[in-house]
Design an enzyme around this catalytic site. Structure first.
Site, PDB file in Angstrom:
ATOM      1  N   GLN A   1     -32.266  97.549  25.898  1.00 34.90           N
ATOM      2  CA  GLN A   1     -32.207  98.658  24.916  1.00 34.90           C
ATOM      3  C   GLN A   1     -31.373  99.825  25.438  1.00 34.90           C
ATOM      4  O   GLN A   1     -30.790 100.568  24.655  1.00 34.90           O
ATOM      5  CB  GLN A   1     -33.624  99.165  24.599  1.00 34.90           C
ATOM      6  CG  GLN A   1     -34.465  98.231  23.764  1.00 34.90           C
ATOM      7  CD  GLN A   1     -35.369  97.375  24.630  1.00 34.90           C
ATOM      8  OE1 GLN A   1     -35.000  97.012  25.747  1.00 34.90           O
ATOM      9  NE2 GLN A   1     -36.533  97.022  24.134  1.00 34.90           N
TER      10      GLN A   1
ATOM     11  N   ASP B   1     -44.563 104.942  24.217  1.00 31.24           N
ATOM     12  CA  ASP B   1     -45.106 104.094  23.147  1.00 31.24           C
ATOM     13  C   ASP B   1     -46.558 104.428  22.869  1.00 31.24           C
ATOM     14  O   ASP B   1     -47.057 104.216  21.765  1.00 31.24           O
ATOM     15  CB  ASP B   1     -44.943 102.625  23.507  1.00 31.24           C
ATOM     16  CG  ASP B   1     -43.466 102.268  23.541  1.00 31.24           C
ATOM     17  OD1 ASP B   1     -42.831 102.488  24.590  1.00 31.24           O
ATOM     18  OD2 ASP B   1     -42.941 101.846  22.494  1.00 31.24           O
TER      19      ASP B   1
HETATM   20  O1  MRU Z   1     -39.950  97.574  22.774  1.00 27.78           O
HETATM   21  P1  MRU Z   1     -39.310  98.768  22.152  1.00 27.78           P
HETATM   22  O2  MRU Z   1     -37.827  98.773  22.206  1.00 27.78           O
HETATM   23  O3  MRU Z   1     -39.865  99.062  20.773  1.00 27.78           O
HETATM   24  O4  MRU Z   1     -39.851  99.947  23.093  1.00 27.78           O
HETATM   25  C1  MRU Z   1     -39.429 101.275  22.977  1.00 27.78           C
HETATM   26  C2  MRU Z   1     -39.638 101.953  24.264  1.00 27.78           C
HETATM   27  O5  MRU Z   1     -40.419 101.564  25.082  1.00 27.78           O
HETATM   28  C3  MRU Z   1     -38.855 103.138  24.565  1.00 27.78           C
HETATM   29  O6  MRU Z   1     -38.766 103.296  25.941  1.00 27.78           O
HETATM   30  C4  MRU Z   1     -39.300 104.424  23.991  1.00 27.78           C
HETATM   31  O7  MRU Z   1     -39.362 105.375  24.961  1.00 27.78           O
HETATM   32  C5  MRU Z   1     -40.581 104.520  23.311  1.00 27.78           C
HETATM   33  S1  MRU Z   1     -40.244 104.805  21.649  1.00 27.78           S
HETATM   34  C6  MRU Z   1     -39.600 106.407  21.533  1.00 27.78           C
END
Ligand code: MRU
Length: 363
Positions: free
Chosen positions: A200, A241
């Site tokens: 990501q 999250d």
């Molecule tokens: O698995 P994802 O891509 O949905 O997770 C997103 C994350 O973990 C990010 O690091 C993010 O900081 C959290 S959402 C703002």
């Protein structure tokens, strides 16, 4: 957020009963869109990570709930939709928070009026998210200004995963202060963790920073500690999250290691998040459910070939099993501070209660 001069949110209604989202599974190679017309479309988009990032998952689930009620707004349909959407991603708390907000808003509404009411509430969740992220950006900007005053040259900020505009409806959480600093003329440079296994950071954070013109460099996930030892990181800022009432931060796997390295090197480690990420029912990070995703995300990697085709190739021998836990928890003691739409606070129960006095037990 602008791409090639056009402002986009990450999802927006195109008609009553239709929502368009950016298909993040095609980035950074292609800016493509998907139309969500049904509950199942919304659930699939979340499950397959066409949309991802806790706040955007919540916003998409809210619209998914509204879409579910278009033809049948009975109590049974409402309960079915909530169950289906809640099962899509187990860790991101904004999903549960948004579904609860929707259900609370619909409770007093007669079935005949539920679709319109749900549509309005989903739109309000999106608008609130944009405003909350803007405020997170403003509070985080103050931190960056202080660091800039003490730094010669640009402030180097390390971030993990994608907690930018693409993870929210607009602005982002961790990246909002960076965008506001850049727009205010503060010299800022971002170290972007690639964020294996789904990349990501490399695919999404780098894409949106480039689209906004923010100086950045993609690094291997394991480089951060070395850069911190050499004084090349002034701040680590991540999204979240789920955050417990005690200030433990659950975020993309690998975040904890960054926090350990930051503590060892005296680098501030902050997490940026809106109210809907805080799970007030939990006080122990160990109680946060950690999503286990397909081992294929680890054993295979997707990219663009020299000829322009998007291809997925295996990088792990078929004989080796793989474990793909998607998140980890950084204990509050390693978190310098939390940035929310209400301000900056210590990652402690009293710090959070200072920002959200209405959440104090018994009130
Ligand atoms: O698995 P994802 O891509 O949905 O997770 C997103 C994350 O973990 C990010 O690091 C993010 O900081 C959290 S959402 C703002």
């Amino acid at each position: 957020m602008k791409i090639s001069g056009t402002h986009y949110r990450t999802l927006w209604p195109t008609a009553p009963g239709a929502v368009r989202v950016i298909d993040q599974s095609r980035l950074p190679f292609e800016l493509a869109f998907v139309d969500l017309m049904t509950l199942e479309d919304a659930a699939r988009a979340i499950r397959d990570m066409q949309v991802r990032g806790a706040p955007l998952i919540g916003a998409t689930a809210a619209y998914g709930m509204a879409l579910a009620l278009r033809e049948d707004a009975s109590d049974a349909r409402l309960a079915h939709a909530a169950r289906l959407l809640e099962a899509t991603r187990p860790t991101a708390y904004n999903l549960r928070w948004a579904l609860t907000r929707l259900r609370d808003a619909l409770r007093p509404v007669a079935p005949a009026d539920r679709f319109e009411a749900a549509w309005r509430e989903a739109a309000a969740i999106c608008d609130d998210d944009v405003e909350q992220c803007r405020l997170i950006g403003a509070h985080g900007l103050a931190l960056l200004r202080d660091l800039a005053a003490a730094t010669h040259g640009p402030v180097n900020v390390l971030t993990h995963c994608n907690a930018g505009w693409l993870a929210c409806v607009d602005w982002g959480t961790a990246l909002a202060p960076i965008y506001q600093a850049h727009d205010a003329g503060l010299p800022v440079h971002v170290w972007v963790d690639e964020t294996r296994p789904r990349n990501q950071g490399a695919a999404l954070t780098a894409f949106e920073l480039a689209a906004h013109g923010v100086p950045h460099t993609v690094i291997a996930d394991n480089l951060g500690g070395h850069l911190m030892q050499r004084g090349r990181v002034q701040l680590v800022i991540v999204g979240a999250d789920r955050v417990t009432a005690a200030g433990d931060v659950c975020n993309k796997v690998g975040t904890y290691l960054k926090a350990l390295a930051a503590r060892d090197n005296g680098v501030p480690f902050v997490a940026a998040l809106p109210f809907g990420t805080i799970d007030w029912s939990l006080s122990r990070g160990a109680d946060i459910p950690i999503e286990e995703r397909s081992a294929r995300e680890l054993t295979h990697i997707t990219g663009r070939t020299g000829a322009g085709a998007i291809e997925t190739v295996r990088v792990v021998a078929e004989s080796s099993p793989a474990l793909n836990l998607a998140f980890d928890v950084t204990p509050a003691r390693l978190v310098t501070s939390l940035i929310t739409e209400r301000g900056v606070c210590p990652a402690t129960p009293s710090g959070l209660h200072g920002l959200y006095p209405e959440r104090r037990t018994g009130t």
